[in-house]
Structure formats: structure tokens, C-alpha cells
Scaffold this motif. Structure first.
Motif, mmCIF file in Angstrom:
data_model
loop_
_atom_site.group_PDB
_atom_site.id
_atom_site.type_symbol
_atom_site.label_atom_id
_atom_site.label_comp_id
_atom_site.label_asym_id
_atom_site.label_seq_id
_atom_site.Cartn_x
_atom_site.Cartn_y
_atom_site.Cartn_z
ATOM 1 N N SER A 131 0.734 -1.159 -0.022
ATOM 2 C CA SER A 131 -0.070 -0.078 -0.247
ATOM 3 C C SER A 131 0.986 1.171 -0.059
ATOM 4 C CB SER A 131 -1.061 0.050 1.170
ATOM 5 O OG SER A 131 -0.115 0.398 2.398
ATOM 6 N N LYS A 132 0.155 2.367 -0.330
ATOM 7 C CA LYS A 132 0.970 3.620 -0.421
ATOM 8 C C LYS A 132 1.654 3.945 0.990
ATOM 9 C CE LYS A 132 0.693 5.240 -4.599
ATOM 10 N NZ LYS A 132 1.765 5.950 -5.302
ATOM 11 N N ARG A 133 0.660 3.488 1.942
ATOM 12 C CA ARG A 133 1.039 4.130 3.530
ATOM 13 C C ARG A 133 2.461 3.093 4.003
ATOM 14 N NH1 ARG A 133 -2.640 4.798 8.254
ATOM 15 N NH2 ARG A 133 -1.840 3.794 9.881
ATOM 16 N N ARG A 134 2.417 1.532 3.430
ATOM 17 C CA ARG A 134 3.364 0.816 3.652
ATOM 18 C C ARG A 134 4.474 1.267 3.038
ATOM 19 N NH1 ARG A 134 5.939 -1.982 7.601
ATOM 20 N NH2 ARG A 134 6.655 -3.879 6.795
ATOM 21 N N ILE A 135 4.330 1.717 1.906
ATOM 22 C CA ILE A 135 5.734 2.204 1.090
ATOM 23 C C ILE A 135 6.305 3.554 1.763
ATOM 24 C CG2 ILE A 135 6.527 3.542 -0.875
ATOM 25 C CD1 ILE A 135 4.444 1.627 -2.626
ATOM 26 N N LEU A 136 5.207 4.530 2.155
ATOM 27 C CA LEU A 136 5.747 5.665 2.792
ATOM 28 C C LEU A 136 6.544 5.227 4.322
ATOM 29 C CD1 LEU A 136 6.053 8.656 2.710
ATOM 30 C CD2 LEU A 136 4.101 9.046 3.618
ATOM 31 N N GLU A 137 5.892 4.266 4.973
ATOM 32 C CA GLU A 137 6.442 3.849 6.280
ATOM 33 C C GLU A 137 7.793 3.183 5.997
ATOM 34 O OE1 GLU A 137 4.748 1.203 10.035
ATOM 35 O OE2 GLU A 137 4.644 0.237 7.956
ATOM 36 N N ILE A 138 8.135 2.320 5.026
ATOM 37 C CA ILE A 138 9.349 1.811 5.029
ATOM 38 C C ILE A 138 10.357 2.914 4.343
ATOM 39 C CG2 ILE A 138 10.669 0.009 3.640
ATOM 40 C CD1 ILE A 138 8.103 -1.624 3.606
ATOM 41 N N TYR A 139 10.080 3.726 3.595
ATOM 42 C CA TYR A 139 10.734 4.703 3.061
ATOM 43 C C TYR A 139 11.362 5.754 4.372
ATOM 44 C CZ TYR A 139 12.271 8.984 0.617
ATOM 45 O OH TYR A 139 13.213 10.129 0.260
ATOM 46 N N LEU A 140 10.483 6.196 5.070
ATOM 47 C CA LEU A 140 10.993 7.135 6.246
ATOM 48 C C LEU A 140 11.582 6.433 7.379
ATOM 49 C CD1 LEU A 140 7.501 8.902 6.727
ATOM 50 C CD2 LEU A 140 9.198 10.018 5.759
ATOM 51 N N ASN A 141 11.526 4.913 7.424
ATOM 52 C CA ASN A 141 12.394 4.305 8.360
ATOM 53 C C ASN A 141 13.530 3.973 7.906
ATOM 54 O OD1 ASN A 141 11.002 3.757 11.070
ATOM 55 N ND2 ASN A 141 9.483 3.399 9.664
ATOM 56 N N SER A 142 13.944 4.126 6.570
ATOM 57 C CA SER A 142 15.409 3.589 5.903
ATOM 58 C C SER A 142 16.176 4.774 5.332
ATOM 59 C CB SER A 142 14.940 2.432 5.007
ATOM 60 O OG SER A 142 14.101 3.086 3.940
ATOM 61 N N VAL A 143 15.631 5.732 5.068
ATOM 62 C CA VAL A 143 16.274 6.801 4.230
ATOM 63 C C VAL A 143 17.206 7.365 4.770
ATOM 64 C CG1 VAL A 143 14.546 8.797 4.700
ATOM 65 C CG2 VAL A 143 15.873 8.600 2.629
ATOM 66 N N GLU A 144 18.483 7.873 4.488
ATOM 67 C CA GLU A 144 19.610 8.295 5.079
ATOM 68 C C GLU A 144 19.390 9.731 5.250
ATOM 69 O OE1 GLU A 144 24.408 8.673 4.118
ATOM 70 O OE2 GLU A 144 23.043 9.231 2.564
ATOM 71 N N TRP A 145 19.716 10.380 6.515
ATOM 72 C CA TRP A 145 19.515 11.596 7.099
ATOM 73 C C TRP A 145 20.704 12.135 7.671
ATOM 74 C CZ3 TRP A 145 13.847 10.514 7.736
ATOM 75 C CH2 TRP A 145 13.047 11.383 7.017
ATOM 76 N N GLY A 146 21.818 11.560 7.255
ATOM 77 C CA GLY A 146 23.076 12.073 7.712
ATOM 78 C C GLY A 146 24.306 10.927 7.710
ATOM 79 N N GLU A 147 25.347 11.272 8.147
ATOM 80 C CA GLU A 147 26.559 10.198 8.371
ATOM 81 C C GLU A 147 26.045 9.176 9.384
ATOM 82 O OE1 GLU A 147 29.503 8.777 6.370
ATOM 83 O OE2 GLU A 147 30.034 10.767 6.650
ATOM 84 N N GLY A 148 25.597 8.120 8.917
ATOM 85 C CA GLY A 148 25.299 6.782 9.725
ATOM 86 C C GLY A 148 23.990 7.230 10.411
ATOM 87 N N VAL A 149 23.304 7.987 9.956
ATOM 88 C CA VAL A 149 21.749 8.367 10.596
ATOM 89 C C VAL A 149 20.704 7.835 9.477
ATOM 90 C CG1 VAL A 149 20.146 10.233 11.449
ATOM 91 C CG2 VAL A 149 22.664 10.362 11.711
ATOM 92 N N PHE A 150 19.886 6.765 9.972
ATOM 93 C CA PHE A 150 18.969 6.233 9.024
ATOM 94 C C PHE A 150 17.612 6.170 9.597
ATOM 95 C CE2 PHE A 150 22.861 4.785 7.512
ATOM 96 C CZ PHE A 150 22.754 4.886 5.953
#
Length: 241
Positions: A161-180
Motif C-alpha cells: 500500500s502507499k501507506r506501507r511504502i511511505l512507512e518503509i521509506y521514512l524508516n530507511s532513508v539516510e538523514w546524515g552520516e550513519g543516520v537512518f
């Protein structure tokens, strides 16, 4: 000719097995949270090889992440997320045109012996495409890898689902050096949970996404501040899945 035919058949069989493997992995994600992504594993290896392994990631369910952040990320990265089927061809066309124009300007400046400005390549990738690439593929820039990314993007859209895709994306995307992930980013930059992020903090994190390690070192960037204010105004109109 027979030998060539056998090699072709073996190659097609291997390609089919690979696609089935990818589809199986994606289907499992409907129920199971992915422990890591291909991109995260490559980053872990890079950091470990340099002797400075720093890693922060804490999974949070969809409802444990502020709606502000969801809206901000969609506004900044993929404003057609809730309506497209994995690929936004219009965005790809616009990115192609802008890249072509930028290359022409760079060539003209070079011909005039004028200093070249940094050339930023725009990809026009949707959130689904970014997730497909980070989850299962390498970071190399080839037509073959891009083609595989498109196939996986459509698979993600049809199996999750769109909801699940966004959930996985927000939990795995990089936000800094070693920050995911959203929780690690919220703790790292604002000393609070992902559920507590306000609109401005969410917009700032969203604006960092294309170049998180770059902006992590430039917290007072004028572009970062200006773009954050723009996203704050725009995100109010964003529809959530």
C-alpha cells in the motif's frame, strides 16, 4: 550458434530468477519490516572500512511518525505520491530538460573560460523509485540499473500500500552520516522523537533528503532555510495516504 543460444537462455533464466527473488522480498515486506537495505549495508561497509562506524536507526510504525514529516517529505520529494503508480513520467521529463539546460550552460561557461558552477543532476525519481533503489539495488548509475529500478517501483506499488511504502521509506532513508530513518534523524537533529516533530522541523529534515551528509555539515545554509520555509507553506496542501 548453439552455444550462443544456451548462453542467452541461461541469461534469461538468471534474470527471471532475480526478478522472482526481488518480488518475493517485496511481498514479504507487506508483513515484515526490512532489517536493512542494500544502501545501508554498503554505507555500513564504507564507514567500517574508514574506522568511524556510527550508526543510528530505530524503526517506528506509521502512526508513530508525525504527520508533519510525512507531508513535508511528500511535498519536497514527490508531490504526486498518492496518485502515481510508482513512476512520474512528467517529473522525469522535466528533470531531463533541466539537466540538459544546465549542461548547456556549463558548456558555454567552459567555452568562455569562465568558472564552472557545480552541476546538480536532477533525477525526477519518485519516493517509490528511491525506495526500490535503496532497498534492493546498487548505487551505480547505469541504464540497466535504472530499468531495474522502474520494474521494482511498479512491483512495490502493486504489492504494498502507499501507506506501507511511505512507512518503509521514512524508516530507511539516510538523514546524515550513519543516520537512518525518521526516529534517528529526529533524535540526532532535534533531541526529540519522530512523533513530536513540528512543521518547521519536519520541513527542514525533508529538505535535507537529496544531500543529507552535505547539509548535516552546513546547518546554517541559506538555501536550507529558504527551502524549509517554502516547504512549510506548501505541505499544508499535501494529501496523506
Amino acid at each position: 550458434m548453439r552455444l550462443l543460444g544456451r548462453w542467452l537462455l541461461l541469461s534469461l533464466a538468471a534474470l527471471l530468477v532475480l526478478q522472482l527473488f526481488f518480488i518475493g522480498r517485496i511481498a514479504a515486506m507487506a508483513l515484515l519490516d526490512p532489517q536493512s537495505t542494500s544502501f545501508q549495508r554498503s554505507e555500513a561497509w564504507r564507514l567500517a572500512s574508514s574506522g568511524q562506524l556510527r550508526w543510528r536507526q530505530d524503526w517506528r510504525d506509521y502512526d508513530q511518525i508525525a504527520d508533519h514529516l510525512k507531508r513535508a517529505v511528500i511535498a519536497a520529494e514527490d508531490d504526486g505520491f498518492v496518485t502515481h503508480e510508482g513512476v512520474d513520467w512528467e517529473a522525469i521529463d522535466k528533470a531531463w530538460e533541466r539537466n540538459t539546460q544546465a549542461e548547456q550552460v556549463a558548456a558555454e561557461r567552459a567555452a568562455q573560460n569562465r568558472p564552472a558552477r557545480p552541476l546538480r543532476i536532477l533525477g525526477g525519481s519518485t519516493i517509490t523509485q528511491q525506495l526500490a533503489k535503496n532497498l534492493l539495488l546498487s548505487g551505480e548509475r547505469t541504464l540497466l540499473r535504472k530499468g531495474q529500478e522502474l520494474v521494482l517501483a511498479y512491483a512495490l506499488e502493486h504489492l504494498l500500500s502507499k501507506r506501507r511504502i511511505l512507512e518503509i521509506y521514512l524508516n530507511s532513508v539516510e538523514w546524515g552520516e550513519g543516520v537512518f530513518g525518521a526516529e534517528a534523524a529526529a533524535r540526532h537533529y532535534f533531541k526529540k522523537s519522530a512523533a513530536e516533530l513540528n512543521a518547521w522541523e519536519s520541513a527542514r529534515l525533508a529538505v535535507m533528503l537529496p544531500r543529507p551528509r552535505y547539509f548535516e555539515k552546513l546547518p546554517r545554509s541559506r538555501y536550507l532555510n529558504h527551502r524549509t520555509n517554502t516547504i512549510v507553506r506548501y505541505m499544508r496542501q499535501v494529501e496523506l495516504p
